[in-house]
Design a protein around this motif. Structure first.
Motif, PDB file in Angstrom:
ATOM      1  N   GLU A 304      37.214 -11.845  33.218  1.00 20.27           N
ATOM      2  CA  GLU A 304      36.799 -10.458  33.419  1.00 20.27           C
ATOM      3  C   GLU A 304      36.709  -9.731  32.078  1.00 20.27           C
ATOM      4  O   GLU A 304      35.748  -9.005  31.799  1.00 20.27           O
ATOM      5  N   TYR A 305      37.712  -9.958  31.218  1.00 24.68           N
ATOM      6  CA  TYR A 305      37.706  -9.365  29.873  1.00 24.68           C
ATOM      7  C   TYR A 305      36.471  -9.834  29.104  1.00 24.68           C
ATOM      8  O   TYR A 305      35.804  -9.042  28.434  1.00 24.68           O
ATOM      9  N   GLU A 306      36.174 -11.139  29.213  1.00 23.82           N
ATOM     10  CA  GLU A 306      35.053 -11.715  28.480  1.00 23.82           C
ATOM     11  C   GLU A 306      33.726 -11.069  28.879  1.00 23.82           C
ATOM     12  O   GLU A 306      32.934 -10.668  28.029  1.00 23.82           O
ATOM     13  N   SER A 307      33.495 -10.927  30.191  1.00 19.13           N
ATOM     14  CA  SER A 307      32.204 -10.359  30.610  1.00 19.13           C
ATOM     15  C   SER A 307      32.112  -8.876  30.248  1.00 19.13           C
ATOM     16  O   SER A 307      31.052  -8.399  29.850  1.00 19.13           O
ATOM     17  N   LYS A 308      33.234  -8.161  30.333  1.00 16.08           N
ATOM     18  CA  LYS A 308      33.240  -6.737  29.956  1.00 16.08           C
ATOM     19  C   LYS A 308      32.961  -6.570  28.463  1.00 16.08           C
ATOM     20  O   LYS A 308      32.165  -5.722  28.050  1.00 16.08           O
ATOM     21  N   SER A 309      33.648  -7.378  27.640  1.00 20.96           N
ATOM     22  CA  SER A 309      33.468  -7.302  26.185  1.00 20.96           C
ATOM     23  C   SER A 309      32.034  -7.619  25.813  1.00 20.96           C
ATOM     24  O   SER A 309      31.427  -6.939  24.978  1.00 20.96           O
ATOM     25  N   GLY A 334      25.799 -14.620  19.889  1.00 21.92           N
ATOM     26  CA  GLY A 334      25.331 -15.840  20.554  1.00 21.92           C
ATOM     27  C   GLY A 334      26.162 -17.056  20.175  1.00 21.92           C
ATOM     28  O   GLY A 334      26.367 -17.966  20.985  1.00 21.92           O
ATOM     29  N   LYS A 335      26.678 -17.066  18.927  1.00 19.84           N
ATOM     30  CA  LYS A 335      27.461 -18.210  18.461  1.00 19.84           C
ATOM     31  C   LYS A 335      28.829 -18.269  19.127  1.00 19.84           C
ATOM     32  O   LYS A 335      29.433 -19.333  19.207  1.00 19.84           O
ATOM     33  N   ILE A 336      29.367 -17.120  19.554  1.00 15.48           N
ATOM     34  CA  ILE A 336      30.742 -17.132  20.057  1.00 15.48           C
ATOM     35  C   ILE A 336      30.879 -16.929  21.560  1.00 15.48           C
ATOM     36  O   ILE A 336      31.911 -17.280  22.144  1.00 15.48           O
ATOM     37  N   TYR A 337      29.855 -16.372  22.215  1.00 15.95           N
ATOM     38  CA  TYR A 337      29.967 -16.078  23.648  1.00 15.95           C
ATOM     39  C   TYR A 337      30.196 -17.352  24.452  1.00 15.95           C
ATOM     40  O   TYR A 337      29.474 -18.328  24.295  1.00 15.95           O
TER      41      TYR A 337
END
Length: 341
Positions: A304-309, A334-337
């Protein structure tokens, strides 16, 4: 190996050769051999992401292929960041009493090196202004470069200090750990030199004034924080085969995003378990911490944190007036997502 990485490594050989023949110091064969061995062991061994990012970013800002001269200069700045990284890691490993780094023994663990590594760290740090002087002294942005490296080094060392004083042996106190502390450590210890510095170097080369790009800095710092949260997550949930190391944040009593989140959303009973088990090195206690993380569904909390960030970062990037700067920031994201290592 990509063609760009091979070209980038050629620049390392040139810079190394210049440093080993620096007229400011009379090398003996023995001292030259020592420095060369030390450089080859510590500088080019990593993924080189930070250094290569300078070249990538400069190319995107210019909107075209680079001339050989431009490629060399952007690479030289990239290598300055890799030198800075090597200096931090050599000293960091001594402070943390670590054993391995990048799949080989830490430099200070190498026979005959020991605490000479402390001085080697100082040499690494002092080679950065030598590289800058050799290649940028005539440039209008020379002073800005010196200033940038000095400031980012100060920020990183200060971040390391907050991290070290928070985890003093014998004073292990989980009640100190909070999201704002985690954020402060990460912002200063990692985000400035890993994310902001490569882009700031490219902006200076492109003739930009960094004072006009505080929003770029803020976005990159946010990205750096997101990157470290991923790192904290992968330390516990990543595949050791993929990430190349076995995570030890729990044993090391690290102020990890996972433990901070666990403290935020656990009940009194669970908090008691965390206080009793976190930072203990035996497998049984580590397993208890991981079981508690699973009970709290920290994997779900992370996703959830990942998609919000990601959404916030994309919105901030799209709001930036310059398409070229947008391209640089999008490339970084793009390199880190959703990375797995």
């Amino acid at each position: 190996m990509s063609e760009m990485k091979a070209k980038f490594l050629e620049v390392y050989s040139v810079l190394k050769s210049e440093l080993l023949n620096d007229p400011a110091f009379e090398f003996t064969d023995e001292s030259r051999e020592w420095v060369e061995k030390m450089l080859d062991y510590n500088v080019p061994g990593g993924k080189l992401n930070r250094g290569l990012s300078v070249v990538d970013s400069y190319k995107l800002l210019q909107g075209r292929e680079l001339t050989d001269d431009e490629f060399f200069l952007a690479s030289a700045l990239g290598w300055c960041i890799e030198w800075l990284q090597a200096y931090f890691l050599v000293l960091d490993d001594i402070m943390d009493n670590s054993h391995t780094r990048r799949g080989q023994p830490c430099w200070f663990r190498v026979p005959k090196v020991g605490l000479i590594a402390a001085n080697d760290g100082i040499i690494l740090r002092n080679q950065i202004p030598r590289i800058l002087k050799n290649h940028f002294k005539g440039k209008p942005y020379y002073v800005d470069l010196l200033d940038l490296f000095n400031e980012v080094e100060f920020q990183t060392a200060s971040g390391q200090m907050i991290d070290l004083i928070t985890t003093i042996e014998g004073e292990k106190d989980l009640s100190k750990y909070s999201l704002p502390l985690h954020r402060r450590i990460v912002q200063y210890k990692t985000a400035y030199y890993s994310f902001y510095l490569p882009v700031a170097c490219a902006l200076l080369m492109a003739g930009e004034n960094l004072d006009n790009h505080t929003t770029v800095r803020d976005i990159l710092v946010q990205m750096g924080i997101y990157f470290q949260v991923q790192d904290d997550y992968l330390d516990c949930y990543g595949d050791p085969e993929v990430i190349g190391k076995i995570g030890t944040d729990i044993e090391d009593f690290k102020c990890s995003w996972l433990v901070v989140k666990a403290l935020e959303c656990c009940n009194e009973e669970q908090k008691k378990i965390l206080y009793e088990t976190y930072g203990k090195t035996d497998a049984a206690n580590v397993a208890k911490v991981k079981a508690l993380y699973n009970d709290l569904d920290l994997q779900g909390v992370f996703l959830e944190y990942e998609s919000k960030s990601y959404e916030q970062l994309v919105n901030s990037i799209e709001a930036h007036p310059s398409k070229a700067v947008q391209a640089v920031l999008t490339s970084f994201l793009g390199k880190i997502y959703k990375r797995q290592k």
